[in-house]
Write an enzyme that holds these catalytic residues in place. Structure first.
Site, PDB file in Angstrom:
ATOM      1  N   GLY A 217       0.811  -1.224   0.000  1.00  0.00           N
ATOM      2  CA  GLY A 217       0.000   0.000   0.000  1.00  0.00           C
ATOM      3  C   GLY A 217       0.839   1.266   0.000  1.00  0.00           C
ATOM      4  CB  ALA A 218      -0.220   4.805  -0.369  1.00  0.00           C
ATOM      5  CD  GLU A 238       4.413 -10.655   2.785  1.00  0.00           C
ATOM      6  OE1 GLU A 238       4.351 -10.843   4.010  1.00  0.00           O
ATOM      7  OE2 GLU A 238       3.422 -10.419   2.083  1.00  0.00           O
TER       8      GLU A 238
HETATM    9  N1  COA Z   1     -14.100   2.700   7.554  1.00  0.00           N
HETATM   10  C1  COA Z   1     -14.647   2.766   6.328  1.00  0.00           C
HETATM   11  N2  COA Z   1     -13.936   2.644   5.179  1.00  0.00           N
HETATM   12  C2  COA Z   1     -12.629   2.450   5.303  1.00  0.00           C
HETATM   13  C3  COA Z   1     -11.994   2.358   6.542  1.00  0.00           C
HETATM   14  C4  COA Z   1     -12.773   2.505   7.713  1.00  0.00           C
HETATM   15  N3  COA Z   1     -12.224   2.442   8.901  1.00  0.00           N
HETATM   16  N4  COA Z   1     -10.680   2.155   6.350  1.00  0.00           N
HETATM   17  C5  COA Z   1     -10.487   2.116   5.031  1.00  0.00           C
HETATM   18  N5  COA Z   1     -11.658   2.299   4.388  1.00  0.00           N
HETATM   19  C6  COA Z   1     -11.853   2.322   2.946  1.00  0.00           C
HETATM   20  C7  COA Z   1     -10.980   3.394   2.311  1.00  0.00           C
HETATM   21  O1  COA Z   1     -11.659   4.634   2.263  1.00  0.00           O
HETATM   22  C8  COA Z   1     -10.734   2.808   0.936  1.00  0.00           C
HETATM   23  O2  COA Z   1     -11.901   2.974   0.154  1.00  0.00           O
HETATM   24  P1  COA Z   1     -11.812   3.348  -1.421  1.00  0.00           P
HETATM   25  O3  COA Z   1     -11.163   2.150  -2.032  1.00  0.00           O
HETATM   26  O4  COA Z   1     -13.218   3.541  -1.799  1.00  0.00           O
HETATM   27  O5  COA Z   1     -10.967   4.567  -1.476  1.00  0.00           O
HETATM   28  C9  COA Z   1     -10.619   1.312   1.207  1.00  0.00           C
HETATM   29  O6  COA Z   1     -11.334   1.083   2.424  1.00  0.00           O
HETATM   30  C10 COA Z   1      -9.182   0.828   1.370  1.00  0.00           C
HETATM   31  O7  COA Z   1      -8.526   1.570   2.364  1.00  0.00           O
HETATM   32  P2  COA Z   1      -7.021   2.063   2.180  1.00  0.00           P
HETATM   33  O8  COA Z   1      -6.576   2.625   3.452  1.00  0.00           O
HETATM   34  O9  COA Z   1      -6.928   2.926   0.952  1.00  0.00           O
HETATM   35  O10 COA Z   1      -6.312   0.690   1.884  1.00  0.00           O
HETATM   36  P3  COA Z   1      -4.868   0.400   1.254  1.00  0.00           P
HETATM   37  O11 COA Z   1      -5.004   0.057  -0.150  1.00  0.00           O
HETATM   38  O12 COA Z   1      -3.859   1.424   1.643  1.00  0.00           O
HETATM   39  O13 COA Z   1      -4.513  -0.952   2.012  1.00  0.00           O
HETATM   40  C11 COA Z   1      -4.688  -2.411   3.911  1.00  0.00           C
HETATM   41  C12 COA Z   1      -4.482  -0.974   3.423  1.00  0.00           C
HETATM   42  C13 COA Z   1      -4.682  -2.373   5.406  1.00  0.00           C
HETATM   43  C14 COA Z   1      -5.987  -2.975   3.403  1.00  0.00           C
HETATM   44  C15 COA Z   1      -3.512  -3.251   3.398  1.00  0.00           C
HETATM   45  O14 COA Z   1      -2.348  -2.695   3.894  1.00  0.00           O
HETATM   46  C16 COA Z   1      -3.640  -4.700   3.852  1.00  0.00           C
HETATM   47  O15 COA Z   1      -4.336  -5.481   3.244  1.00  0.00           O
HETATM   48  N6  COA Z   1      -2.915  -5.073   4.952  1.00  0.00           N
HETATM   49  C17 COA Z   1      -2.962  -6.422   5.498  1.00  0.00           C
HETATM   50  C18 COA Z   1      -1.899  -7.289   4.883  1.00  0.00           C
HETATM   51  C19 COA Z   1      -0.507  -6.817   5.147  1.00  0.00           C
HETATM   52  O16 COA Z   1      -0.263  -5.828   5.799  1.00  0.00           O
HETATM   53  N7  COA Z   1       0.463  -7.549   4.681  1.00  0.00           N
HETATM   54  C20 COA Z   1       1.831  -7.241   5.028  1.00  0.00           C
HETATM   55  C21 COA Z   1       2.874  -7.277   4.122  1.00  0.00           C
HETATM   56  S1  COA Z   1       2.708  -7.586   2.450  1.00  0.00           S
END
Ligand code: COA
Length: 433
Positions: A217-218, A238
């Site tokens: 992610g970002a 990873e």
């Molecule tokens: N309530 C409502 N909506 C929410 C929310 C909340 N608390 N948190 C996030 N969202 C929405 C965002 O607005 C976004 O919506 P959009 O797609 O319509 O813009 C969507 O959910 C995704 O959120 P975002 O923060 O942009 O996600 P991301 O792409 O940056 O990914 C994770 C973040 C947490 C999902 C990602 O890091 C992940 O899957 N982590 C678990 C796995 C991991 O960390 N692996 C480790 C190493 S590879």
């Protein structure tokens, strides 16, 4: 028969190779950007030959056509991590979702907990000894090939020859299909003002000589811009993407102080653009390993000052975290988040950081909430929680009582939501101390 003769004998077309797949087989796809696109397209084109072929993979970066409703009779997807092309099928009940740590996937395959009939993968062309590299996707792809009854490899000259425990001899593959096509790419994320503040706050937690893991992610990417003045950083991760290359080329990441694999970047998969894929090609600085090695918390903890940086969706006032679901909706998967958080907490001087914007959906929701949404699945328990970082600061909750944690978390919430969070705290006696 020498390896060159063996190679010619195994060489076939994708059309012929997919005939080895039978209805009801479990088929593992090479992971993430290493997906063998030509083989998958040929499988879909021949769908009328199959009923209920189970397609298994973790991060999905391909088109995911096997998840489309018109293909339901032919394929069932078993997802280990939801993605853009698979999320809807999972949440609509047309695809399976199997919760698992990415580090354990090789065991699921090798110990026949999830027996593999066929693996479709991408490999680099063979070297002069007949060895091919799994390139940007060693992770569980190499173990899947080793565990499966039948393996079909797309030999693609775009797949870089990465080094480390990344090789397979062509004698261990059943069908070889030569087909060159550019690998799937992931463009660097856009970094806005909020991400910049998060990056700045995280960078303050990173000392010279630290060893980094960068998640998906970002957020993990935005930290890199604030590390240009650091010295002797290491990388045991990873995955990494284009953002890390500049720091490597400028010598900021040199892995000089790593205890384990000194002088080497260790990763299990790569996700980026052609620039990244060309950088790792034949590069002795980069060692790729299967994910049961890179993500083993014991191995991770062997490096001192291990910094794990991942992101999440929601955090409650006790420090319980939902990273892969939004309420009852499956959003992604745990991937390596827990593997690295536990590894970092074993490491001397290590820090497990969860960094995230304080709000979501354009400021509509606070990500720091009194309780996780009803139905949300717990990704990180309060026992594993350590550092939380938003654009408003850092909350270090390890060793802190529930009351202390809640206050620290309110302090990094968006100011707009703080008064309500404080009201919630005062309404629950458990947070008094
Ligand atoms: N309530 C409502 N909506 C929410 C929310 C909340 N608390 N948190 C996030 N969202 C929405 C965002 O607005 C976004 O919506 P959009 O797609 O319509 O813009 C969507 O959910 C995704 O959120 P975002 O923060 O942009 O996600 P991301 O792409 O940056 O990914 C994770 C973040 C947490 C999902 C990602 O890091 C992940 O899957 N982590 C678990 C796995 C991991 O960390 N692996 C480790 C190493 S590879």
């Amino acid at each position: 028969m020498n390896w060159r003769q063996l190679y010619q004998k195994k060489l076939t077309t994708a059309e012929e190779a997919v005939k080895a797949i039978k209805s009801g087989d479990r088929v593992v796809l090479g992971h993430c950007c290493g997906e063998p696109q030509h083989l998958v397209k040929t499988l879909i084109a021949n769908k009328n030959r199959y009923t209920k072929v189970e397609i298994v993979h973790l991060v999905a970066m391909g088109a995911g056509e096997y998840c489309q409703p018109e293909n339901d009779a032919h394929f069932i997807h078993n997802s280990l991590f939801a993605g853009t092309s698979t999320r809807e099928a999972i949440n609509n009940g047309r695809a399976k979702f199997t919760p698992c740590f990415i580090s354990e996937v090789p065991r699921l395959f090798k110990e026949n907990i999830l027996p593999v009939d066929v693996t479709l993968c991408t490999i680099s062309p063979p070297d002069e000894h007949g060895y091919c590299s799994f390139g940007i996707s060693v992770d569980y792809t190499k173990p899947a090939v080793e565990a499966s009854q039948i393996s079909i490899a797309q030999v693609n000259r775009y797949m870089p020859r990465t080094l480390g425990d990344a090789f397979i001899h062509i004698s261990q593959i059943d069908y070889l299909v030569e087909y060159d096509e550019p690998l799937i790419e992931q463009q660097p994320p856009e970094i806005g003002p909020v991400e910049k503040e998060i990056g700045r706050n995280c960078a303050e937690l990173i000392e010279d000589g630290a060893c980094l893991q960068l998640g998906i992610g970002a957020i993990p990417d935005c930290i890199l811009a604030f590390l240009t003045h650091k010295k002797d950083l290491g990388l045991h991760t990873e995955m990494f993407s284009d953002g890390a290359v500049e720091l490597i080329e400028n010598g900021v990441i040199n892995c000089a102080q790593k205890n384990l694999n000194p002088g080497k970047i260790v990763a299990t998969f790569l996700m980026g653009t052609r620039k990244l894929y060309e950088f790792v090609d034949n590069n002795p600085l980069v060692e790729m390993h299967p994910v049961n090695y890179t993500n083993d918390p014991y191995i991770i903890g062997c490096n001192d000052k291990m910094i794990a940086i991942n992101s999440c969706l929601q955090v409650d006032l006790m420090g319980q975290v939902a990273s892969d679901s939004l309420g009852t909706r499956q959003y992604s998967g745990v991937g390596g988040q827990i593997d690295f958080m536990r590894g970092a907490s074993r490491s001397k001087g290590g820090k497990a950081i969860l960094a995230f914007p304080a709000t979501a959906a354009g400021g509509q929701y606070s990500r720091i909430v009194p309780c996780l949404d009803s139905g949300a699945t717990l990704t990180v328990s309060r026992y594993d929680a350590h550092y939380f970082v938003t654009e408003y600061g850092v909350a270090d909750v390890r060793g802190k009582s529930l009351g202390e944690r809640a206050k620290a978390l309110v302090n990094i919430a968006h100011p707009h939501f703080r008064a309500d969070l404080v009201r919630q705290i005062s309404g629950r006696k458990i947070f008094t101390q």
